[in-house]
Design an enzyme around this catalytic site. Sequence first.
Site, PDB file in Angstrom:
ATOM      1  N   TRP A 216       0.749  -1.201   0.288  1.00  0.00           N
ATOM      2  CA  TRP A 216      -0.631   0.139  -0.243  1.00  0.00           C
ATOM      3  C   TRP A 216       0.598   1.207   0.273  1.00  0.00           C
ATOM      4  O   TRP A 216       0.715   2.057  -0.451  1.00  0.00           O
ATOM      5  CB  TRP A 216      -0.918  -0.107   1.142  1.00  0.00           C
ATOM      6  CG  TRP A 216      -2.281  -0.381   1.136  1.00  0.00           C
ATOM      7  CD1 TRP A 216      -3.035  -0.988   1.652  1.00  0.00           C
ATOM      8  CD2 TRP A 216      -3.099   0.260  -0.171  1.00  0.00           C
ATOM      9  NE1 TRP A 216      -4.183  -1.065   0.725  1.00  0.00           N
ATOM     10  CE2 TRP A 216      -4.376   0.070   0.130  1.00  0.00           C
ATOM     11  CE3 TRP A 216      -2.914   0.923  -1.437  1.00  0.00           C
ATOM     12  CZ2 TRP A 216      -5.197   0.316  -0.551  1.00  0.00           C
ATOM     13  CZ3 TRP A 216      -4.065   1.561  -2.067  1.00  0.00           C
ATOM     14  CH2 TRP A 216      -5.369   1.216  -1.904  1.00  0.00           C
TER      15      TRP A 216
ATOM     16  N   HIS B  56       1.371 -11.567   3.839  1.00  0.00           N
ATOM     17  CA  HIS B  56       0.928 -10.469   3.091  1.00  0.00           C
ATOM     18  C   HIS B  56       0.001 -10.358   2.039  1.00  0.00           C
ATOM     19  O   HIS B  56      -0.113  -8.797   1.680  1.00  0.00           O
ATOM     20  CB  HIS B  56       2.450  -9.367   2.980  1.00  0.00           C
ATOM     21  CG  HIS B  56       3.565  -9.103   3.084  1.00  0.00           C
ATOM     22  ND1 HIS B  56       3.043  -7.882   4.664  1.00  0.00           N
ATOM     23  CD2 HIS B  56       4.190 -10.132   4.434  1.00  0.00           C
ATOM     24  CE1 HIS B  56       4.048  -7.722   5.340  1.00  0.00           C
ATOM     25  NE2 HIS B  56       5.057  -9.190   5.405  1.00  0.00           N
TER      26      HIS B  56
ATOM     27  N   HIS C  77       1.392  -3.265  -9.763  1.00  0.00           N
ATOM     28  CA  HIS C  77       1.985  -3.842  -8.323  1.00  0.00           C
ATOM     29  C   HIS C  77       2.339  -1.743  -7.314  1.00  0.00           C
ATOM     30  O   HIS C  77       1.671  -1.480  -6.440  1.00  0.00           O
ATOM     31  CB  HIS C  77       3.076  -4.240  -7.721  1.00  0.00           C
ATOM     32  CG  HIS C  77       2.953  -4.914  -5.969  1.00  0.00           C
ATOM     33  ND1 HIS C  77       1.814  -5.636  -5.641  1.00  0.00           N
ATOM     34  CD2 HIS C  77       2.478  -4.479  -5.187  1.00  0.00           C
ATOM     35  CE1 HIS C  77       1.901  -5.887  -4.143  1.00  0.00           C
ATOM     36  NE2 HIS C  77       1.903  -4.755  -3.740  1.00  0.00           N
TER      37      HIS C  77
ATOM     38  N   HIS D 244      -0.338   2.676   5.003  1.00  0.00           N
ATOM     39  CA  HIS D 244      -0.943   1.355   5.630  1.00  0.00           C
ATOM     40  C   HIS D 244      -1.217   2.581   6.796  1.00  0.00           C
ATOM     41  O   HIS D 244      -1.787   2.373   7.923  1.00  0.00           O
ATOM     42  CB  HIS D 244       0.577   1.119   5.700  1.00  0.00           C
ATOM     43  CG  HIS D 244       0.178  -0.530   5.144  1.00  0.00           C
ATOM     44  ND1 HIS D 244      -0.069  -1.381   5.812  1.00  0.00           N
ATOM     45  CD2 HIS D 244       1.375  -0.893   4.541  1.00  0.00           C
ATOM     46  CE1 HIS D 244       0.076  -2.434   4.956  1.00  0.00           C
ATOM     47  NE2 HIS D 244       0.542  -1.765   4.121  1.00  0.00           N
TER      48      HIS D 244
ATOM     49  N   ASP E 200      -0.009   0.300  -5.178  1.00  0.00           N
ATOM     50  CA  ASP E 200       0.959   0.588  -3.554  1.00  0.00           C
ATOM     51  C   ASP E 200       1.260   2.135  -3.073  1.00  0.00           C
ATOM     52  O   ASP E 200       0.570   2.759  -2.026  1.00  0.00           O
ATOM     53  CB  ASP E 200       2.293   0.601  -3.087  1.00  0.00           C
ATOM     54  CG  ASP E 200       2.379  -0.690  -2.834  1.00  0.00           C
ATOM     55  OD1 ASP E 200       1.549  -1.716  -2.560  1.00  0.00           O
ATOM     56  OD2 ASP E 200       3.410  -2.009  -2.831  1.00  0.00           O
TER      57      ASP E 200
ATOM     58  N   ASP F 283       6.455  -4.307   6.591  1.00  0.00           N
ATOM     59  CA  ASP F 283       7.501  -4.253   5.905  1.00  0.00           C
ATOM     60  C   ASP F 283       8.307  -4.083   5.893  1.00  0.00           C
ATOM     61  O   ASP F 283       9.714  -4.728   5.508  1.00  0.00           O
ATOM     62  CB  ASP F 283       6.387  -3.593   5.185  1.00  0.00           C
ATOM     63  CG  ASP F 283       5.771  -3.871   4.052  1.00  0.00           C
ATOM     64  OD1 ASP F 283       4.895  -5.311   3.239  1.00  0.00           O
ATOM     65  OD2 ASP F 283       4.346  -2.591   3.749  1.00  0.00           O
TER      66      ASP F 283
ATOM     67  N   HIS G 152      -2.665  -7.486  -3.928  1.00  0.00           N
ATOM     68  CA  HIS G 152      -2.285  -8.550  -2.419  1.00  0.00           C
ATOM     69  C   HIS G 152      -3.316  -9.799  -2.429  1.00  0.00           C
ATOM     70  O   HIS G 152      -3.351 -10.506  -1.523  1.00  0.00           O
ATOM     71  CB  HIS G 152      -1.970  -7.579  -1.412  1.00  0.00           C
ATOM     72  CG  HIS G 152      -0.937  -7.053  -0.784  1.00  0.00           C
ATOM     73  ND1 HIS G 152      -0.151  -7.501  -0.335  1.00  0.00           N
ATOM     74  CD2 HIS G 152      -0.425  -5.869  -1.841  1.00  0.00           C
ATOM     75  CE1 HIS G 152       1.009  -6.955  -0.370  1.00  0.00           C
ATOM     76  NE2 HIS G 152       1.061  -6.178  -0.822  1.00  0.00           N
TER      77      HIS G 152
ATOM     78  N   ARG H  49      10.351  -7.237   7.050  1.00  0.00           N
ATOM     79  CA  ARG H  49      10.762  -8.649   6.027  1.00  0.00           C
ATOM     80  C   ARG H  49      11.725  -9.256   5.328  1.00  0.00           C
ATOM     81  O   ARG H  49      11.588 -10.672   5.692  1.00  0.00           O
ATOM     82  CB  ARG H  49       9.254  -8.046   5.037  1.00  0.00           C
ATOM     83  CG  ARG H  49       9.534  -7.802   4.103  1.00  0.00           C
ATOM     84  CD  ARG H  49       8.303  -7.272   3.458  1.00  0.00           C
ATOM     85  NE  ARG H  49       8.041  -8.745   2.478  1.00  0.00           N
ATOM     86  CZ  ARG H  49       6.849  -8.916   1.939  1.00  0.00           C
ATOM     87  NH1 ARG H  49       5.774  -7.817   1.657  1.00  0.00           N
ATOM     88  NH2 ARG H  49       7.062  -9.813   1.268  1.00  0.00           N
TER      89      ARG H  49
ATOM     90  N   ASP I 299      -2.831  -4.407   4.400  1.00  0.00           N
ATOM     91  CA  ASP I 299      -2.592  -5.515   3.020  1.00  0.00           C
ATOM     92  C   ASP I 299      -3.929  -5.555   2.197  1.00  0.00           C
ATOM     93  O   ASP I 299      -4.336  -5.827   1.457  1.00  0.00           O
ATOM     94  CB  ASP I 299      -1.442  -6.536   3.258  1.00  0.00           C
ATOM     95  CG  ASP I 299       0.050  -5.668   3.061  1.00  0.00           C
ATOM     96  OD1 ASP I 299      -0.006  -4.508   2.555  1.00  0.00           O
ATOM     97  OD2 ASP I 299       0.567  -7.318   3.980  1.00  0.00           O
TER      98      ASP I 299
ATOM     99  N   HIS J 115      -1.431  -4.103  10.749  1.00  0.00           N
ATOM    100  CA  HIS J 115      -0.352  -4.138   8.254  1.00  0.00           C
ATOM    101  C   HIS J 115      -1.670  -5.189   7.830  1.00  0.00           C
ATOM    102  O   HIS J 115      -1.555  -4.555   7.061  1.00  0.00           O
ATOM    103  CB  HIS J 115       1.088  -4.662   9.048  1.00  0.00           C
ATOM    104  CG  HIS J 115       1.580  -4.539   7.389  1.00  0.00           C
ATOM    105  ND1 HIS J 115       2.166  -3.326   6.889  1.00  0.00           N
ATOM    106  CD2 HIS J 115       1.372  -5.455   6.722  1.00  0.00           C
ATOM    107  CE1 HIS J 115       2.996  -3.806   6.097  1.00  0.00           C
ATOM    108  NE2 HIS J 115       2.319  -4.907   5.766  1.00  0.00           N
TER     109      HIS J 115
END
Length: 406
Positions: A23, A82, A184, A28, A188, A67, A161, A70, A155, A151
């Site tokens: 996102w 996610h 994406h 987020h 995002d 994020d 996602h 990760r 997502d 989170h």
Amino acid sequence: MRFSRVSLILAAASTIIPSVSAWGAVGHEIIATVAQMHLHPSVMPILCDILNYKGNCHLAPVAAWADRIRGLPQYRWTGPLHYIGATDDYPSETCAFPGERGWEGRRNINVLSGIRNTTNTLESYMSLRKAGLTTESDEDAAQVALKFLIHFVGDMHMPLHLTGRDRGGNGIKVSFDKRVTNLHSLWDSLLIAKRIRTIPSNYTRPLPLSDVESQLRGTIYDPYIRRVVWEGITGKYEDELDSWLTCPAEPSVQPLQTHWQQWLSWTFGRRIGSWIVGSHLTDEGLNTDDETLCPYHWATPIHALNCQIVFPKALDEPPYNRVSFSGSTDDHACNSSNQSLELHWLSRPRKNPYLELDTPEYSGAIEDAWIVEKLMSQGGIRLAAVLNWLFADVDDSTLLNRTYIL
């Protein structure tokens, strides 16, 4: 479990974006801020205690934590949490979620199961907390679960996602404002960034709504949040809010702890282990929904956007079906770099062979329909509802007249 009462305090409420993730970090943080505006007053002190905040407490700074970590060795296994990949949602005319081939990846390691299982973890934690039986390991597990829950709900409200097509759009190169990106990244961050850069100037001034203004942090996207709240949540979406929290009457959750889950629980801690593995899958598909919390049900119309607008038909036709697909191997990866979005806007527009999506037919239609704004509004309201169910003091008289009963 059941939300017996959910407090939704429905207040009648250019530039470079600081960072980018799933996102985008901004997306987020917006969802987390909207959620915080709708929390019952008894909830935020508990969240701040779990998060071990020192000083001014806000959910937005931890919204993109999942994020940021990760890529660390100890968290690499969380990558598939996610997203969820439906295997038969292409071609768009079918839009199955999922189809006969089910879901990509390992059982229960996906964003919808992540929401269910972190919620279960926090529910168990609160039972221990109320009994005064929590240990340091319980507190640590609750903090991690809460950060992931915040989170994962964000997502879930990003359509890419929820699809396995071309790694959630990461494998599709497109052009936006004559600059090369991928589908994406466009969803995002770039669509949000464009909206923030073109926000009407009247939203730079405070709204006459203390419940809104008290939760803003002086960020570059504060005017955008004001507009989402004023025109969206308390405007065009006001009559839809109850339906956003509706779940099917027939629950599908059937908890089952396997020997593997028991081993993980022993190895990683009883509650962390439980949400790593999650609930048992039924023959119908994911085992995530009940009459109160229903991430699959909530995600289904969001996934449908992939077929309706996210993947433009032109990508399936010459010449773009020959030039637009990259060989990247990153699964549903989200860009967490501070610099990439800045580089996009600062780079020079130039002719390229990819499909241009900064057009009235694509980005213009998304803006006119307020698709991104509605998704973030839904994410904020649903996150608030889940947190209110988990942590609110439902006997508190302040719930009266500001509460939805599900």
